[in-house]
Design an enzyme around this catalytic site. Structure first.
Site, mmCIF file in Angstrom:
data_model
loop_
_atom_site.group_PDB
_atom_site.id
_atom_site.type_symbol
_atom_site.label_atom_id
_atom_site.label_comp_id
_atom_site.label_asym_id
_atom_site.label_seq_id
_atom_site.Cartn_x
_atom_site.Cartn_y
_atom_site.Cartn_z
ATOM 1 N N LYS A 281 0.800 -1.158 0.083
ATOM 2 C CA LYS A 281 -0.091 0.049 -0.034
ATOM 3 C C LYS A 281 0.944 1.282 -0.041
ATOM 4 O O LYS A 281 1.815 1.355 0.907
ATOM 5 C CB LYS A 281 -0.893 -0.101 1.227
ATOM 6 C CG LYS A 281 -2.012 1.178 1.351
ATOM 7 C CD LYS A 281 -3.058 0.465 0.267
ATOM 8 C CE LYS A 281 -4.534 1.083 0.300
ATOM 9 N NZ LYS A 281 -5.197 1.031 1.332
ATOM 10 N N HIS A 282 0.602 2.017 -1.079
ATOM 11 C CA HIS A 282 1.419 3.285 -1.198
ATOM 12 C C HIS A 282 3.008 2.831 -1.032
ATOM 13 O O HIS A 282 3.771 3.517 -0.370
ATOM 14 C CB HIS A 282 1.037 4.311 -0.064
ATOM 15 C CG HIS A 282 -0.088 4.685 0.033
ATOM 16 N ND1 HIS A 282 -0.687 5.243 -1.477
ATOM 17 C CD2 HIS A 282 -1.422 4.655 0.718
ATOM 18 C CE1 HIS A 282 -2.096 5.690 -1.059
ATOM 19 N NE2 HIS A 282 -2.503 5.146 0.118
ATOM 20 N N ASN A 424 12.755 5.382 7.899
ATOM 21 C CA ASN A 424 13.455 4.472 8.917
ATOM 22 C C ASN A 424 12.425 3.070 8.828
ATOM 23 O O ASN A 424 11.355 3.414 9.033
ATOM 24 C CB ASN A 424 13.575 5.151 10.040
ATOM 25 C CG ASN A 424 14.861 5.657 10.229
ATOM 26 O OD1 ASN A 424 15.836 5.724 9.605
ATOM 27 N ND2 ASN A 424 14.613 6.902 10.743
ATOM 28 N N HIS A 530 14.695 5.563 0.206
ATOM 29 C CA HIS A 530 13.881 6.744 0.260
ATOM 30 C C HIS A 530 12.936 7.248 -0.753
ATOM 31 O O HIS A 530 12.926 6.501 -1.841
ATOM 32 C CB HIS A 530 14.946 7.919 0.426
ATOM 33 C CG HIS A 530 15.857 7.804 1.705
ATOM 34 N ND1 HIS A 530 17.212 7.642 1.597
ATOM 35 C CD2 HIS A 530 15.768 8.415 3.013
ATOM 36 C CE1 HIS A 530 17.795 7.565 2.694
ATOM 37 N NE2 HIS A 530 16.666 8.101 3.574
#
Length: 530
Positions: A281-282, A424, A530
């Site tokens: 999801k996302h 993180n 990231h």
């Protein structure tokens, strides 16, 4: 420039991909257009019974040097570049016997395909086209007078214009074709330059270019006010770009991005060793699990965070079977992606007409070399793909207690997943399934606490006695800068930890683990994402 349609009197055709060539050549001849061609293209046209002149008749020179030199001649480039309304150009053409070329049809030597099949260095070099790009760029520059076609899918557009304009093309079409021509040569040169950089093991060449072929225009980007499109690069990596969409609505920008993340994650699990499922999801996993079969792996993955899984992406590392398909379609799912699917499965998924089913044809190799790129203001950040795999790492036990075999198995599993979660990252895992995922937080402590809280939420929903983080193991994508993040994991119930190590406070973290009887292993490899 004039909007007056330009009559096509002579066409030069030189193609490596002969799809649709004969039909196109016949239609050109039907408009009274003189055909000039090269090598195998000329032979194919002649064999179809059409009149065609060889380019050597035009230039007065034979093809030479194994075909390396055949079109690099003033009578070719003069015919393409001459501005018809320029008196000096017209005089030069007359003085030197240069006939105009009003239509150029060239598709390039198949360099990308040659590289993709693993050809030898010399074979790749021989498939670098020289005359083709030179002619394409010349014709595109002079698009006020000349039409240039670089792939068969544009044949019909040219024929439609010739039919509508009594054998002429419009400036609008010629501009569009010229723009496409430059984009094609740019993508071609990008593929060559990146291949050279790989051969020379040059990590940071002075210039870096990327090119791709349009797969589809998208309705919008991440948000409705953003324009977007999907392009396929020469990198033949199994995934969304190679997939066949069996059914469902058109993929969106976010669908494609999330599906790629899901498939790259599930590919970490060798399909010969285990069945595995990743729910995304996302762009973050909300559940990943191994199982004896796909349906058991799916149900374990779903247990981790069934709330987030609603409207998610499901990726599988084996051929989608009927049992797994029935389970997946019990809740709303946006996309299913797998290497393949049975006919029975396809019929089951068809009951959900909006659900997209993608069959990628294989799994991407997590160890394969490759590049990733992202834009920043005024530039590109380019790096090698994170192809580190935990199975190849030497795990160093740094605590007094070594992990048990069951813990070690789950530690490897958790670190495999951590590679695909935004930093993180904290992953709790138990029995080869994620039981809590903390993603994308500014503090590692927050990631540990969020993951534990989500496990508590799942426990309340499923009503087990305690959250599944009790007795779990935990993975961190990077080192613990302080002991507090690890202590939060221990508080949640973790009994063993896997992390890269490398903090100046590693000794403090290890000491804290020993004080709590926790086993810890270091990988020496970080998985920031990231």
């Amino acid at each position: 420039m004039s909007d007056t349609p330009r009559r096509v009197t002579r066409a030069l055709l030189s193609v490596s991909d002969k799809t649709g060539l004969i039909e196109f050549a016949k239609a050109l001849a039907g408009h009274g257009i003189e055909l000039v061609s090269t090598g195998g293209t000329a032979k194919a046209i002649a064999a179809a019974g059409l009149k065609v002149s060889d380019v050597s008749d035009l230039t007065g020179f034979p093809e030479m040097m194994d075909g390396r030199v055949k079109t690099l001649h003033p009578k070719v480039h003069g015919g393409l570049l001459a501005i018809r309304a320029n008196a000096e150009h017209a005089k030069a053409m007359k003085d030197h016997g240069i006939a105009p070329i009003d239509l150029l049809v060239v598709n390039l030597y198949p360099f990308e395909a040659t590289v993709d099949k693993g050809a030898a260095y010399d074979d790749c070099i021989e498939n670098i086209d020289i005359g083709g790009p030179a002619m394409i760029r010349a014709a595109a520059k002079n698009h006020d007078d000349v039409a240039v076609v670089v792939e068969a899918q544009d044949y019909q557009a040219v024929l439609d214009e010739l039919a509508a304009n009594k054998g002429a093309t419009t400036l609008a079409l010629r501009k569009r074709l010229a723009a496409k021509a430059y984009a094609r040569t740019a993508a071609y040169d990008a593929a060559i330059s990146n291949w050279f950089a790989l051969q020379l093991k040059t990590d940071a060449p002075d210039y870096r270019a990327f090119g791709g072929r349009l797969v589809q225009s998208l309705r919008y980007g991440e948000n409705p006010h953003q324009h977007a499109a999907f392009y396929r690069t020469p990198d033949q990596r199994f995934g969304v770009a190679t997939a066949r969409q069996v059914q469902g609505k058109e993929l969106s920008y976010n669908n494609i991005n999330d599906t790629d993340a899901a498939y790259e994650c599930v590919a970490e699990f060798d399909a010969k060793r285990t069945a595995a499922v990743a729910i995304i999801k996302h762009a973050n996993p909300c559940g990943v699990a191994e199982g004896s079969d796909l349906v058991s792996a799916y149900r374990k993955a779903l247990t981790c965070d069934s709330t987030s899984a609603f409207g998610g992406i499901v990726a599988l590392n084996r051929t989608l079977d009927a049992d797994a398909a029935r389970a997946i379609t019990e809740i709303f799912t946006e996309v299913i992606i797998a290497p393949d699917a049975t006919d029975e499965t396809i019929a089951i998924v068809a009951a959900k007409k909006n659900l997209r089913l993608l069959l990628a044809g294989g799994l991407p190799d997590p160890r394969a070399l490759g590049l990733t790129a992202k834009t920043v203001a005024g530039g590109l950040l380019v790096q090698s793909r994170d192809n580190a795999v935990v199975d190849d790492m030497t795990l160093k036990v740094v605590t007094k207690r070594a992990p048990s075999e069951a813990e070690l198995r789950d530690l490897r599993f958790a670190f495999r997943v951590a590679k695909h979660v935004k930093s993180n990252t904290i992953i709790y895992a138990k029995d080869l399934a994620t039981v809590g995922i903390g993603a994308g937080q500014m503090s590692r402590v927050d990631s540990a606490r969020i993951a534990a809280r989500k496990a508590e939420d799942a426990a309340r929903e499923l009503k087990p006695a305690v959250p599944m983080t009790k007795g779990s193991v935990v993975a961190s994508d990077a080192f613990f800068p302080f002991a507090d993040g690890m202590l939060a994991c221990i508080e949640a119930g973790a009994t063993a930890v896997i992390q890269p190590g490398g903090s100046v406070r590693d000794d403090e973290v290890i000491k804290a683990a020993d004080e709590h009887g926790i086993a810890m292993v270091l990988t020496g490899t970080r998985h920031f994402r990231h």
